[in-house]
Design an enzyme around this catalytic site. Structure first.
Site, PDB file in Angstrom:
ATOM      1  N   GLU A  89      47.072  34.925  37.523  1.00 33.74           N
ATOM      2  CA  GLU A  89      47.305  34.851  38.969  1.00 33.74           C
ATOM      3  C   GLU A  89      47.542  33.409  39.395  1.00 33.74           C
ATOM      4  OE1 GLU A  89      44.413  36.505  41.602  1.00 33.74           O
ATOM      5  OE2 GLU A  89      44.126  38.323  40.407  1.00 33.74           O
ATOM      6  N   GLU A 146      38.121  39.210  37.986  1.00 39.46           N
ATOM      7  CA  GLU A 146      37.360  38.022  38.360  1.00 39.46           C
ATOM      8  C   GLU A 146      35.853  38.292  38.354  1.00 39.46           C
ATOM      9  OE1 GLU A 146      40.648  35.566  40.962  1.00 39.46           O
ATOM     10  OE2 GLU A 146      39.093  36.651  42.055  1.00 39.46           O
TER      11      GLU A 146
END
Length: 684
Positions: free
Chosen positions: A312, A150
């Protein structure tokens, strides 16, 4: 378009065995098999474990886990562990620590705390990626690589400031060109030496209450945003290349945050260096299905239609909101199939086993704190895992066919919202979503495109709020319409060039000839204000009047037809919607923000005029998508509602892949039910 190389739609998620005693590992393997888990992401946050000091590397735990997963039929998505640097590194080399926009140097803690311009971070991250690649290059469990995690924090330190100056030298070549691009004669800010340039921050000249990333010179801020995205791409490439040097055919990616629309990174610039795009998505219970659909379509669009990874999602709860409700029964499953229906070739969770401590100990997981299979969430995960195993490779590499495209541009997004415009309520992403929703509700297939995409592959192209017109884009759009395309744009378009400098000669600048209009003024409206659009020409089932708001522009036709006018204020009777015939095609301009009702009917009428049919007719609450491969057609029908609904599947008999039964004609779908209909023959 690169195939993923996966043997099936992969199913699994983040696994952190280093957080648990080893006697739990074997139990996890048993539970993984019960749940159908066939991929685990390892080593995402293990840098401090793998490198306890500057000169020591140890991977014994990782060796054991790689072997154990392989022995149990689970493939590995191997993280490079660089998502959080070790404490010793921060202590010995403080250049790795970021500086906030208000000038505060962060201390060690949490994550996303590494500076993208830090020589230390770049050096050791590259070494770590190389060591991992060398060690596991021949391991049979290894399937792909996961760089960092991320990515995207902004840093305002001295190293970033120096790197920014070097980036600017490469971009502009001379201070003369830079001063022109930034319009620095305003307020007497001309630069005469590169060292005079500072990063936008709250210490220089914050805007809007001290915004730490913005200045009154939008060109500076815009370039800082570009620089930050490029800096993180450089960091990614250090690890990417370290892996590729040792394993040339490795599949390497990173997971995009922000539900796939993370503002600080221009994902289209990253696309050439992603072997497969990947996103993390964490919708709330009330998040509209169209919100997620747009982001999946964007991930597919990043790689020009190639499949992507859902890296995710939570199998149940998240843990960072003020209130964190659990997903209701069936929601995780249907949302997973929604991702697959739009191009996902993996369904993965954060996390596989729930952590026992620290920040995310209450974040959902396949294996709960109870530690066994006797939970609702585990049973739902196991059901999905069983279904994906049964589907095998059947859906892999199937593609979406779309005749409608929506232009999405990160730099335009940044520029639109840098301030100084008619209204702070004008949000680029909101307008993209609104136009997307009007097509989604009618079950049209849509691709998200970038400025370098092939426009000619689409019958209809939409570009809401095309504020920034990059070099060559106006000519490309003119050619598209001239050759028969239908193009739709909106208020606040054609205003500036790529440096956020206004194009002189009147709005919409370079788009003026194509649109056949001149915009004299832009009137901003408060959120509770409304005007009216009065139709002047009949367009299918459209009624005579519709509400509009946000902005109302004063438009003068220069060859365009007036399709609707404003119903009130001093510009009453002036065009609110225009259509300009240009060559074989037409260019539409909405000079205001129409109601959703109007947009749904209007865009459907445009689709009808081009012979574009929806995938299916379905009631609200049902989503229908279609993917194709080698003459096979896979139609996904998903009932997101809490009610039993019916849909007509056509007269042709089709096999339903999740049950094996044949269906035709009218069928009933229970709440949260999913059907995948397999037939032969291309879509209309």
């Amino acid at each position: 378009m690169r195939a993923s190389g996966f043997p099936k739609i992969m199913y699994g998620g983040d696994y952190n065995p280093e957080q648990f005693p080893r006697d739990i590992w074997d139990e996890d393997m048993r539970l993984f098999q019960m749940a159908g888990i066939d991929i685990a992401t390892l080593n995402v946050f293990s840098w401090s474990l793998n490198q306890p000091d500057e000169n020591t590397y140890r991977f014994d735990w990782l060796d054991d886990m790689m072997d154990k997963l392989h022995a149990n039929g689970v493939r590995v998505c191997l993280g490079t562990s660089t998502a959080a640097h070790p404490a010793w590194m921060a202590r010995k080399y403080p250049d790795v620590l970021t500086v906030t926009g208000d000038g505060k140097k962060r201390k060690y803690g949490r994550r996303h705390n590494s500076c993208p311009s830090s020589p230390t971070f770049r050096h050791y991250a590259g070494i770590m990626a190389g060591k991992l690649a060398e060690r596991y290059k021949d391991h049979p469990a290894l399937l792909l690589w996961h760089v960092n995690n991320e990515i995207g924090i902004r840093c305002h330190c001295d190293n970033c400031e120096q790197a920014f100056r070097q980036w600017l030298k490469r971009r502009y070549g001379s201070l003369e060109k830079l001063n022109q691009a930034w319009y620095t004669k305003f307020w007497g800010h001309t630069f005469y030496d590169w060292e005079e340039i500072v990063i936008p921050s709250g210490l220089s000249e914050g805007l809007s209450g001290g915004n730490s990333d913005q200045t009154a010179f939008q060109g500076i801020t815009l370039d800082f945003f570009r620089f930050n995205s490029d800096s993180w791409l450089e960091c990614y490439l250090i690890e990417y290349r370290a892996i590729k040097e040792i394993i040339p055919d490795a599949i390497v990616t990173t997971n995009f945050q922000g539900n796939g629309t993370y503002k600080p990174l221009d994902y289209f610039k990253w696309a050439p260096y992603l072997d497969i795009a990947a996103l993390d998505i964490y919708p709330e219970n009330h998040t509209p299905e169209s919100y997620m659909a747009l982001r999946y379509d964007l991930m597919r669009g990043i790689k020009d239609g190639a499949p992507f990874m859902l890296m995710e999602q939570s199998p149940s709860v998240i843990n960072w909101k003020s209130v964190n409700p659990m997903k209701r029964p069936g929601v995780m499953r249907i949302r997973s199939y929604q991702a697959i229906s739009r191009g996902a070739e993996s369904i993965m969770f954060f996390q596989l086993r729930r952590s026992l401590g620290a920040y995310e100990k209450f974040h959902g997981a396949v294996i709960d704190h109870a530690g066994h299979e006797n939970t609702r969430v585990f049973r739902e995960c196991a059901q999905l895992g069983s279904e994906l195993k049964e589907l095998g490779s059947l859906l892999l590499h199937s593609q979406t066919r779309s005749r409608i495209g929506i232009l999405f541009d990160w730099e335009n997004w940044w520029a639109v919202e840098l301030g100084g415009g008619p209204s702070a309520y004008m949000k680029y992403l909101d307008q993209i979503q609104k136009y997307y929703d009007a097509l989604y509700v009618n079950h049209y297939s849509v691709d998200l495109l970038h400025v370098n995409s092939d426009f000619d592959a689409y019958d209809i192209l939409l570009a809401p709020m095309l504020y920034m017109v990059k070099p060559g884009l106006a000519e490309k759009l003119e050619k598209y319409v001239e050759n028969g395309g239908t193009w739709v744009t909106t208020f606040y378009s054609g205003i500036v060039n790529e440096s956020d400098l206004v194009t002189p000669g009147g709005y919409p600048g370079e788009l003026r000839k194509l649109l056949g209009i001149w915009v004299e003024e832009i009137d901003a409206m408060f959120p509770d204000q409304r005007n009216t659009m009065l139709m002047q020409q009949k367009l299918g089932p459209l009624e005579d009047a519709y509400e509009c708001g946000l902005v109302c522009e004063v438009v003068h036709p220069e060859g365009a037809d007036t399709m609707a006018v404003f119903g009130s204020d001093f510009y009453k009777g002036s065009p609110a919607l225009t259509r300009n015939r240009y060559g074989k095609g037409v260019a539409w301009y909405a000079a205001t923000d129409p109601s959703r009702e109007f947009m749904e009917i209007w865009l459907k009428q445009l689709c009808d005029s081009k012979g574009i049919e929806p995938i299916a007719a379905a009631p609200p609450g049902i989503e229908v998508t279609c993917r194709e491969k080698g003459g096979s057609r896979f139609t996904f029908i998903m009932n997101h509602s809490d009610e039993r609904l019916s849909i007509h599947t056509g007269e042709q008999e089709q096999k339903e892949l999740l049950t094996g039964i044949s269906v035709q004609g009218e069928v009933q779908l229970e709440p949260k039910q999913v059907m995948i209909l397999h037939s032969h023959g291309a879509a209309n």
